[in-house]
Write a protein that holds these residues in place. Structure first.
Motif, PDB file in Angstrom:
ATOM      1  N   ALA A  90      17.725 -19.178  12.028  1.00  0.00           N
ATOM      2  CA  ALA A  90      17.555 -20.457  11.332  1.00  0.00           C
ATOM      3  C   ALA A  90      18.770 -20.808  10.473  1.00  0.00           C
ATOM      4  CB  ALA A  90      16.283 -20.425  10.482  1.00  0.00           C
ATOM      5  N   GLY A  91      19.285 -19.830   9.718  1.00  0.00           N
ATOM      6  CA  GLY A  91      20.419 -20.095   8.840  1.00  0.00           C
ATOM      7  C   GLY A  91      21.660 -20.493   9.613  1.00  0.00           C
TER       8      GLY A  91
ATOM      9  N   ALA B 123      16.467 -22.393   5.426  1.00  0.00           N
ATOM     10  CA  ALA B 123      16.505 -20.986   5.800  1.00  0.00           C
ATOM     11  C   ALA B 123      16.878 -20.145   4.579  1.00  0.00           C
ATOM     12  CB  ALA B 123      17.496 -20.771   6.946  1.00  0.00           C
ATOM     13  N   PRO B 124      16.031 -20.178   3.527  1.00  0.00           N
ATOM     14  CA  PRO B 124      16.385 -19.446   2.296  1.00  0.00           C
ATOM     15  C   PRO B 124      16.218 -17.936   2.389  1.00  0.00           C
ATOM     16  CG  PRO B 124      14.252 -20.549   2.039  1.00  0.00           C
ATOM     17  CD  PRO B 124      14.818 -20.999   3.358  1.00  0.00           C
ATOM     18  N   LEU B 125      15.440 -17.450   3.367  1.00  0.00           N
ATOM     19  CA  LEU B 125      15.106 -16.015   3.408  1.00  0.00           C
ATOM     20  C   LEU B 125      15.707 -15.303   4.608  1.00  0.00           C
ATOM     21  CD1 LEU B 125      11.300 -16.196   2.408  1.00  0.00           C
ATOM     22  CD2 LEU B 125      13.302 -16.021   0.913  1.00  0.00           C
ATOM     23  N   THR B 126      16.863 -15.761   5.082  1.00  0.00           N
ATOM     24  CA  THR B 126      17.452 -15.091   6.252  1.00  0.00           C
ATOM     25  C   THR B 126      18.208 -13.818   5.883  1.00  0.00           C
ATOM     26  OG1 THR B 126      19.138 -16.782   6.094  1.00  0.00           O
ATOM     27  CG2 THR B 126      17.646 -16.930   7.951  1.00  0.00           C
ATOM     28  N   HIS B 127      18.265 -13.499   4.587  1.00  0.00           N
ATOM     29  CA  HIS B 127      18.803 -12.194   4.178  1.00  0.00           C
ATOM     30  C   HIS B 127      17.729 -11.490   3.347  1.00  0.00           C
ATOM     31  CE1 HIS B 127      21.775  -9.169   3.415  1.00  0.00           C
ATOM     32  NE2 HIS B 127      22.669  -9.838   4.120  1.00  0.00           N
ATOM     33  N   ASP B 128      18.017 -10.285   2.842  1.00  0.00           N
ATOM     34  CA  ASP B 128      17.047  -9.492   2.081  1.00  0.00           C
ATOM     35  C   ASP B 128      16.368 -10.340   0.996  1.00  0.00           C
ATOM     36  OD1 ASP B 128      18.100  -7.397   3.601  1.00  0.00           O
ATOM     37  OD2 ASP B 128      19.493  -6.813   2.022  1.00  0.00           O
ATOM     38  N   PHE B 129      15.069 -10.177   0.859  1.00  0.00           N
ATOM     39  CA  PHE B 129      14.345 -10.972  -0.137  1.00  0.00           C
ATOM     40  C   PHE B 129      13.173 -10.201  -0.735  1.00  0.00           C
ATOM     41  CE2 PHE B 129      10.511 -12.146   2.271  1.00  0.00           C
ATOM     42  CZ  PHE B 129      10.921 -11.946   3.575  1.00  0.00           C
ATOM     43  N   CYS B 130      12.719 -10.683  -1.911  1.00  0.00           N
ATOM     44  CA  CYS B 130      11.543 -10.129  -2.576  1.00  0.00           C
ATOM     45  C   CYS B 130      10.478 -11.207  -2.675  1.00  0.00           C
ATOM     46  CB  CYS B 130      11.869  -9.702  -4.002  1.00  0.00           C
ATOM     47  SG  CYS B 130      13.065  -8.387  -4.111  1.00  0.00           S
ATOM     48  N   VAL B 131       9.246 -10.792  -2.553  1.00  0.00           N
ATOM     49  CA  VAL B 131       8.100 -11.664  -2.771  1.00  0.00           C
ATOM     50  C   VAL B 131       7.383 -11.167  -4.024  1.00  0.00           C
ATOM     51  CG1 VAL B 131       5.905 -12.463  -1.824  1.00  0.00           C
ATOM     52  CG2 VAL B 131       7.865 -12.145  -0.312  1.00  0.00           C
ATOM     53  N   ILE B 132       7.256 -12.038  -5.014  1.00  0.00           N
ATOM     54  CA  ILE B 132       6.675 -11.651  -6.305  1.00  0.00           C
ATOM     55  C   ILE B 132       5.634 -12.704  -6.698  1.00  0.00           C
ATOM     56  CG2 ILE B 132       7.155 -11.211  -8.764  1.00  0.00           C
ATOM     57  CD1 ILE B 132      10.061 -10.529  -7.978  1.00  0.00           C
ATOM     58  N   SER B 133       4.463 -12.259  -7.098  1.00  0.00           N
ATOM     59  CA  SER B 133       3.452 -13.173  -7.619  1.00  0.00           C
ATOM     60  C   SER B 133       3.567 -13.238  -9.142  1.00  0.00           C
ATOM     61  CB  SER B 133       2.053 -12.698  -7.229  1.00  0.00           C
ATOM     62  OG  SER B 133       1.079 -13.410  -7.969  1.00  0.00           O
ATOM     63  N   LEU B 134       3.523 -14.441  -9.695  1.00  0.00           N
ATOM     64  CA  LEU B 134       3.571 -14.583 -11.157  1.00  0.00           C
ATOM     65  C   LEU B 134       2.179 -14.535 -11.788  1.00  0.00           C
ATOM     66  CD1 LEU B 134       6.338 -17.250 -11.907  1.00  0.00           C
ATOM     67  CD2 LEU B 134       6.533 -14.780 -11.617  1.00  0.00           C
ATOM     68  N   THR B 228      23.535 -18.336  -1.347  1.00  0.00           N
ATOM     69  CA  THR B 228      22.712 -19.451  -0.859  1.00  0.00           C
ATOM     70  C   THR B 228      23.384 -20.783  -1.163  1.00  0.00           C
ATOM     71  OG1 THR B 228      20.743 -18.116  -1.250  1.00  0.00           O
ATOM     72  CG2 THR B 228      20.391 -20.475  -0.972  1.00  0.00           C
ATOM     73  N   LYS B 229      23.335 -21.691  -0.208  1.00  0.00           N
ATOM     74  CA  LYS B 229      24.019 -22.979  -0.369  1.00  0.00           C
ATOM     75  C   LYS B 229      23.158 -24.100   0.214  1.00  0.00           C
ATOM     76  CE  LYS B 229      26.568 -21.828   3.844  1.00  0.00           C
ATOM     77  NZ  LYS B 229      27.879 -21.523   4.443  1.00  0.00           N
ATOM     78  N   VAL B 230      23.581 -25.327  -0.058  1.00  0.00           N
ATOM     79  CA  VAL B 230      22.905 -26.479   0.534  1.00  0.00           C
ATOM     80  C   VAL B 230      23.723 -26.935   1.735  1.00  0.00           C
ATOM     81  CG1 VAL B 230      22.082 -28.839   0.169  1.00  0.00           C
ATOM     82  CG2 VAL B 230      21.951 -27.169  -1.702  1.00  0.00           C
ATOM     83  N   VAL B 231      23.092 -26.986   2.891  1.00  0.00           N
ATOM     84  CA  VAL B 231      23.748 -27.430   4.122  1.00  0.00           C
ATOM     85  C   VAL B 231      22.932 -28.590   4.684  1.00  0.00           C
ATOM     86  CG1 VAL B 231      24.492 -26.797   6.445  1.00  0.00           C
ATOM     87  CG2 VAL B 231      24.507 -25.061   4.629  1.00  0.00           C
ATOM     88  N   SER B 232      23.534 -29.758   4.771  1.00  0.00           N
ATOM     89  CA  SER B 232      22.844 -30.944   5.310  1.00  0.00           C
ATOM     90  C   SER B 232      21.460 -31.124   4.690  1.00  0.00           C
ATOM     91  CB  SER B 232      22.717 -30.838   6.838  1.00  0.00           C
ATOM     92  OG  SER B 232      23.947 -30.514   7.435  1.00  0.00           O
ATOM     93  N   GLY B 233      21.375 -30.945   3.385  1.00  0.00           N
ATOM     94  CA  GLY B 233      20.113 -31.147   2.685  1.00  0.00           C
ATOM     95  C   GLY B 233      19.120 -30.002   2.786  1.00  0.00           C
ATOM     96  N   ALA B 234      19.532 -28.895   3.407  1.00  0.00           N
ATOM     97  CA  ALA B 234      18.641 -27.738   3.546  1.00  0.00           C
ATOM     98  C   ALA B 234      19.148 -26.569   2.701  1.00  0.00           C
ATOM     99  CB  ALA B 234      18.561 -27.320   5.012  1.00  0.00           C
ATOM    100  N   PRO B 238      23.084 -17.626   4.016  1.00  0.00           N
ATOM    101  CA  PRO B 238      23.788 -17.171   5.232  1.00  0.00           C
ATOM    102  C   PRO B 238      23.547 -15.684   5.483  1.00  0.00           C
ATOM    103  CG  PRO B 238      25.309 -18.221   3.662  1.00  0.00           C
ATOM    104  CD  PRO B 238      24.031 -17.984   2.947  1.00  0.00           C
ATOM    105  N   ARG B 239      23.529 -15.311   6.746  1.00  0.00           N
ATOM    106  CA  ARG B 239      23.417 -13.890   7.081  1.00  0.00           C
ATOM    107  C   ARG B 239      24.769 -13.221   7.053  1.00  0.00           C
ATOM    108  NH1 ARG B 239      20.104 -11.322  12.001  1.00  0.00           N
ATOM    109  NH2 ARG B 239      20.587  -9.356  10.988  1.00  0.00           N
TER     110      ARG B 239
END
Lengths: 244, 244
Positions: A90-91, B123-134, B228-234, B238-239
């Motif tokens: 996707a990225g 595509a914000p999560l195409t690299h390592d990520f954490c999921v956290i509940s507040l 993380t960056k904005v590409v064409s409004g998304a 990047p991986r």
């Protein structure tokens, strides 16, 4: 006229594990593009469809192929296993798509190996978790180390993608040694192989034993947090409900 | 005779976003149990089906209801929005299921808000990520703080579930202040509201602006990593492909 490329996560493998929308989008596409292994997973369910591919390392070429097919006026689906947004295309599709402003992009999400593997093993990810890839092809190993240590110190459950390959046979062992700096050797862990595909396997073990377990590139690894336990043969991370 | 309970992730909302298997399992079930909001999402697609529910805080009762229906010889589906294994009922079902050893449990994975929201935003999560509940209903806030700091320090992309509720209106602000200790105020962030449902909304912003943004319990929040960056409004993480 505006043309469209869908980036479709087909889920872990079996056709039934993609979403109803993903199945519809593939049926409505004129051409389906993807790595050959993924195409083989869907080909039999989409008779008469045109399929295109590029070799494994030619991801950027595959993206350009998708946009140039769309420029011919065709509806195109780029397929990824799991979810297209988790170590998927996707990225890269957005990055390359910036050069094709006339083509609209839509990401169709799918079930990623973290949640498919979790369902196979029990419920290891019902509390906060990290997803970390052990592949250092595109990421410096020092950053992977830092993330493994941070995740372990803060007692996250951890899901490891790409835990091994022919060139990286000792990476899971190295990752376990780092996690063992903060996680107990008795931490409940699990592995899923060929999740959602023919030959699916699963196994639960301690972190200490995971360290000395051989895995392949078709394996997803789950490392519990300090509360994770084995319940009726399943790996379960409790959410904390009091009235169980 | 062995009876079966399925724990089914129905995806973000629209019926089309559940997997082909989830749709089949619901159609084959005698009774479908879930929180009323989730039942309302599927009811119209399953005419003539029996639905059962308990109020929002009675999760354990809902689980016992599922097992006792199965003991009558009925095929039961317990439904959760998103994926049943990500802050869903899968863990609790195993814990309570230990008292019903004659009932088989199968988790049917679904698209969770992290990947559905990622697809909506880019595509914000195409690299390592954490999921956290507040949500600190079942988790001490000190542990949530520790995880937010660890995730930020190690430059993970972060997906926040349950970022707000009537009683916790300032939690997202507190979380942003913690993340700002390590992440730049310019970090690309995004929010998705009512993902995959009627009234779906999305917005990109900086971490600095996210801090002062009001969100509700139907919002999922995405905080980028340093790349993380904005590409064409998304929103795109990047991986690291070199040949873009």
């Amino acid at each position: 006229m505006s043309h469209k490329v869908y980036v479709v996560g087909i889920g872990p493998g079996d056709f039934e594990q993609m979403t109803v929308k993903a199945a519809r989008v593939l049926k409505e596409s004129d051409v389906i593009i993807g790595y050959t292994v993924y195409i083989d997973l869907v080909r039999d369910h989409l008779p008469g469809k045109e399929f295109l591919s590029t070799p494994m390392t030619k991801e950027a070429d595959r993206c350009r192929m998708a946009f140039s097919e769309a420029q011919k006026g065709r509806t195109v689906s780029m397929i990824c296993s799991g979810d297209a947004g988790v170590y998927g295309m996707a990225g890269l599709m957005y990055e390359i798509g910036a050069k094709y402003p006339d083509i609209e992009l839509e990401i169709v999400p799918g079930v990623t190996a973290a949640t498919a593997g979790a369902a196979l093993l029990g419920a290891p990810l019902t509390h906060d978790f990290c997803v970390i890839s052990l592949s250092d092809l595109l990421t410096p190993w020092a950053l992977i180390e830092e993330r493994l240590l941070a995740a372990s110190k803060a007692d996250f459950a951890v899901c490891l993608y790409n835990p091994s390959s022919k060139k990286r046979q000792d990476y899971l062992k190295k990752a376990c040694d780092l996690m063992l700096q903060y996680k107990s050797p008795d931490t409940v862990c699990g592995i899923g192989k060929m999740i959602g595909r023919q030959g699916q396997e699963k196994e639960l073990m301690t972190l200490e034993r995971l360290r000395d377990t051989g895995v392949d590139m078709f394996t997803t690894v789950f490392v519990g947090n300090s509360q994770t336990k084995v319940v009726s043969g399943a790996m379960v991370t409790p959410r904390g409900y009091k009235d169980v």
